[in-house]
Design an enzyme around this catalytic site. Structure first.
Site, PDB file in Angstrom:
ATOM      1  CB  SER A   7      41.405  35.403  31.707  1.00 38.87           C
ATOM      2  OG  SER A   7      41.549  35.995  32.408  1.00 38.87           O
ATOM      3  CB  VAL A  60      50.301  32.954  26.733  1.00 41.26           C
ATOM      4  CG1 VAL A  60      51.501  32.846  25.550  1.00 41.26           C
ATOM      5  CG2 VAL A  60      49.196  32.654  26.751  1.00 41.26           C
ATOM      6  NE  ARG A  61      54.725  34.096  31.759  1.00 39.49           N
ATOM      7  CZ  ARG A  61      52.735  34.931  32.124  1.00 39.49           C
ATOM      8  NH1 ARG A  61      52.549  34.308  31.085  1.00 39.49           N
ATOM      9  NH2 ARG A  61      52.469  34.345  33.275  1.00 39.49           N
ATOM     10  N   PRO A 112      44.558  43.538  28.872  1.00 34.16           N
ATOM     11  CG  PRO A 112      42.539  43.363  29.794  1.00 34.16           C
ATOM     12  CD  PRO A 112      43.816  42.359  29.015  1.00 34.16           C
ATOM     13  CG  HIS A 164      41.294  39.109  36.862  1.00 34.12           C
ATOM     14  ND1 HIS A 164      40.730  39.555  36.392  1.00 34.12           N
ATOM     15  CD2 HIS A 164      42.873  39.509  37.320  1.00 34.12           C
ATOM     16  CE1 HIS A 164      40.980  41.227  36.822  1.00 34.12           C
ATOM     17  NE2 HIS A 164      41.676  40.709  36.711  1.00 34.12           N
ATOM     18  NE  ARG A 174      46.872  40.167  39.165  1.00 35.51           N
ATOM     19  CZ  ARG A 174      48.371  41.055  39.788  1.00 35.51           C
ATOM     20  NH1 ARG A 174      49.034  40.541  39.172  1.00 35.51           N
ATOM     21  NH2 ARG A 174      48.365  42.253  40.311  1.00 35.51           N
ATOM     22  CE  LYS A 196      41.568  39.557  31.082  1.00 32.88           C
ATOM     23  NZ  LYS A 196      41.511  40.023  32.331  1.00 32.88           N
ATOM     24  N   GLY A 241      49.914  39.224  30.094  1.00 33.29           N
ATOM     25  CA  GLY A 241      49.177  40.033  31.498  1.00 33.29           C
ATOM     26  C   GLY A 241      50.882  40.288  31.149  1.00 33.29           C
ATOM     27  CD  GLN A 246      39.662  45.971  32.532  1.00 32.11           C
ATOM     28  OE1 GLN A 246      40.373  47.261  32.877  1.00 32.11           O
ATOM     29  NE2 GLN A 246      38.325  45.705  33.406  1.00 32.11           N
ATOM     30  CG  LEU A 247      33.242  48.601  31.024  1.00 31.93           C
ATOM     31  CD1 LEU A 247      33.522  50.368  31.859  1.00 31.93           C
ATOM     32  CD2 LEU A 247      32.019  48.857  30.837  1.00 31.93           C
ATOM     33  CE1 TYR A 248      38.470  44.805  36.586  1.00 32.15           C
ATOM     34  CE2 TYR A 248      39.765  46.497  36.532  1.00 32.15           C
ATOM     35  CZ  TYR A 248      39.868  45.195  36.618  1.00 32.15           C
ATOM     36  OH  TYR A 248      40.487  43.729  36.935  1.00 32.15           O
TER      37      TYR A 248
HETATM   38  C1  LIG Z   1      49.631  44.114  37.558  1.00 34.93           C
HETATM   39  C2  LIG Z   1      48.844  43.824  36.664  1.00 34.93           C
HETATM   40  C3  LIG Z   1      47.589  43.859  36.681  1.00 34.93           C
HETATM   41  C4  LIG Z   1      45.856  43.428  36.381  1.00 34.93           C
HETATM   42  N1  LIG Z   1      45.057  44.555  35.990  1.00 34.93           N
HETATM   43  C5  LIG Z   1      44.270  44.197  35.250  1.00 34.93           C
HETATM   44  C6  LIG Z   1      42.722  45.015  35.133  1.00 34.93           C
HETATM   45  O1  LIG Z   1      42.946  46.248  35.587  1.00 34.93           O
HETATM   46  N2  LIG Z   1      41.968  44.694  34.401  1.00 34.93           N
HETATM   47  C7  LIG Z   1      41.761  43.027  34.075  1.00 34.93           C
HETATM   48  O2  LIG Z   1      40.815  42.732  33.333  1.00 34.93           O
HETATM   49  N3  LIG Z   1      42.807  42.468  34.135  1.00 34.93           N
HETATM   50  C8  LIG Z   1      44.117  42.539  34.617  1.00 34.93           C
HETATM   51  N4  LIG Z   1      45.238  41.987  35.094  1.00 34.93           N
HETATM   52  C9  LIG Z   1      44.537  40.564  34.090  1.00 34.93           C
HETATM   53  C10 LIG Z   1      44.996  40.623  33.122  1.00 34.93           C
HETATM   54  O3  LIG Z   1      44.002  41.431  32.534  1.00 34.93           O
HETATM   55  C11 LIG Z   1      45.480  39.210  32.607  1.00 34.93           C
HETATM   56  O4  LIG Z   1      44.153  38.383  32.895  1.00 34.93           O
HETATM   57  C12 LIG Z   1      46.709  37.915  33.596  1.00 34.93           C
HETATM   58  O5  LIG Z   1      47.547  38.752  33.258  1.00 34.93           O
HETATM   59  C13 LIG Z   1      46.900  37.157  32.173  1.00 34.93           C
HETATM   60  O6  LIG Z   1      47.768  36.236  33.146  1.00 34.93           O
HETATM   61  P1  LIG Z   1      49.079  36.590  32.549  1.00 34.93           P
HETATM   62  O7  LIG Z   1      50.334  37.555  33.956  1.00 34.93           O
HETATM   63  O8  LIG Z   1      49.556  35.050  33.828  1.00 34.93           O
HETATM   64  O9  LIG Z   1      49.972  36.578  31.167  1.00 34.93           O
HETATM   65  C14 LIG Z   1      46.285  42.508  35.328  1.00 34.93           C
HETATM   66  C15 LIG Z   1      47.044  41.372  35.958  1.00 34.93           C
HETATM   67  C16 LIG Z   1      48.325  42.242  35.893  1.00 34.93           C
HETATM   68  C17 LIG Z   1      49.715  41.031  36.421  1.00 34.93           C
END
Ligand SMILES: Cc1cc2nc3c(=O)[nH]c(=O)nc-3n(C[C@H](O)[C@H](O)[C@H](O)COP(=O)(O)O)c2cc1C
Length: 365
Positions: free
Chosen positions: A250, A286-287, A79, A252, A255, A228, A306, A129-131
């Protein structure tokens, strides 16, 4: 045989070329020193494979199920908010791309298109996906997701407070994004918007849900619940005792919080602690198809991507998302052959060399 793009990094390089600089940076960035974002990759690279040969591997089955839903391969869409940063068709295009690859997409609360619009465009299964943005909004979103045919609720637990990315601050990134799920709500941005604190974007300061309130959340819906962002055995024990159906390990993508291990390093600890009582998935870093083999060998049922979905979207909309997924499928399939494996459901830890110090008990107190 596909010539161009040859791998996900080609999509990444092209996306960087075509996207406005600040949009690119928002998608690419991690929190603070971006240590965890880098470590998500380096941890995958620290794991090596133990190939097996002279076995009958010409028929390889990549299909699996997640919470009972059939998908054509164990690679899902994570998500992510604001897909329109990469393509005007946003989440609609992503849903079409995931459907073309016959896999599952998780839709973010912070999507630009509404969950009803996305379910209308999707041909594959969806999770919502819930916030948590307050009790009334959570109740409204969960009911709408169930009504619209989503198959599970994935509650993101790893954002107890909003967090900026320093590169966005430097860019004075102006986020122009409609939050499609709240279009009819007429609420101020400060009540509904996200976890990514960017200049000029007022983010919600709603208190996060706690373990005690999970029962309330479960009571809202008959859909299965996935958490998550769980990162430790301790939280996994509570999650399993609380009856959650799935755990998406995860970071995230590094981020929100810096200075944790990479997600793949946490996986063995969490798989062991879950004792088979919840399905475990992993995202972050994961790539490559070999990353998928590594994750499954360590006990994940499936992985999610993501940033790469944005790369695909930026390069070629729905076709690009599909292209990214198909490259991963090809790599996974080949890696399975080299590892002497015929089913993604049967991968075991002896397929990987686990670095000294990884695993249950070696890190946790
Ligand atoms: C631009 C962006 C926005 C994201 N927004 C959300 C979000 O709204 N909710 C959430 O649970 N994770 C969010 N994520 C995290 C992704 O679900 C995921 O955990 C992450 O991108 C996985 O790592 P990767 O980018 O290395 O594949 C976001 C990721 C990116 C890159």
């Amino acid at each position: 045989m596909r010539l161009d793009p040859i791998n996900l990094y080609d999509y990444e390089a092209r996306a960087k070329q075509v996207l406005p600089h600040n949009n690119w940076t928002f998608i690419d960035a991690g929190a603070m020193d971006e240590f965890t974002t880098r470590r998500n990759r380096s941890a995958f690279e620290d794991l090596t494979l133990r190939p097996r040969f002279l076995r009958a591997v010409e028929n390889r089955d990549l299909t699996t199920t997640v919470l009972g839903e059939e998908i054509s391969m164990p690679i899902m869409i994570a998500p992510a908010g604001s897909h329109m940063l990469a393509h005007p068709e946003g989440e609609l295009a992503t849903a079409r791309g995931a459907g073309m690859s016959d896999t599952l997409m998780m839709l973010s609360t912070s999507s630009n298109y509404s969950l009803e619009e996305v379910s209308g465009a999707a041909s594959g299964p969806l999770w919502f996906q819930l916030y948590h943005r307050g009790y009334d909004l959570t109740e409204m979103l969960v009911h709408r997701a169930e009504e619209a045919g989503f198959k599970a609720i994935a509650l993101t637990v790893d954002t107890p407070a909003p967090s900026p990315k320093e590169r966005d601050l430097r860019n004075r990134f102006q986020r122009v994004a409609e939050l499609g799920n709240f279009r009819a709500e007429n609420r101020p941005e400060s009540e509904i918007s996200g976890t990514d604190e960017t200049p000029s974007f007022e983010v919600s300061r709603t208190a996060p849900l706690t373990w005690q309130e999970l029962e309330w959340l479960r009571g809202l819906t008959s859909l299965p619940l996935v958490l998550k962002g769980i990162r430790t055995a301790e939280d996994t024990h509570i999650a399993v005792e609380s009856g959650v159906d799935g755990i998406l390990v995860s970071t995230h993508g590094g981020r929100q919080m810096d200075m944790t291990m990479g997600a793949i390093e946490m996986l063995p600890e969490i798989v062991e602690a879950s004792k088979g009582q919840a399905e475990v998935y992993v995202d972050s870093g994961v790539r490559r198809g070999s990353d998928v083999v590594k994750a499954l060998a360590l006990g994940a049922r499936a992985v999610a991507i993501g940033r790469p979905l944005f790369w695909g979207l930026a390069v070629d909309g729905a076709e690009g998302v599909h292209g990214v997924l198909e490259l991963l499928r090809e790599e996974l399939d080949r890696c399975m052959a080299y590892c002497g494996q015929t089913s993604v459901r049967d991968l075991e830890p002896n397929l990987v060399n686990i670095p000294y110090g990884w695993g249950p008990g070696t890190m946790a107190p």
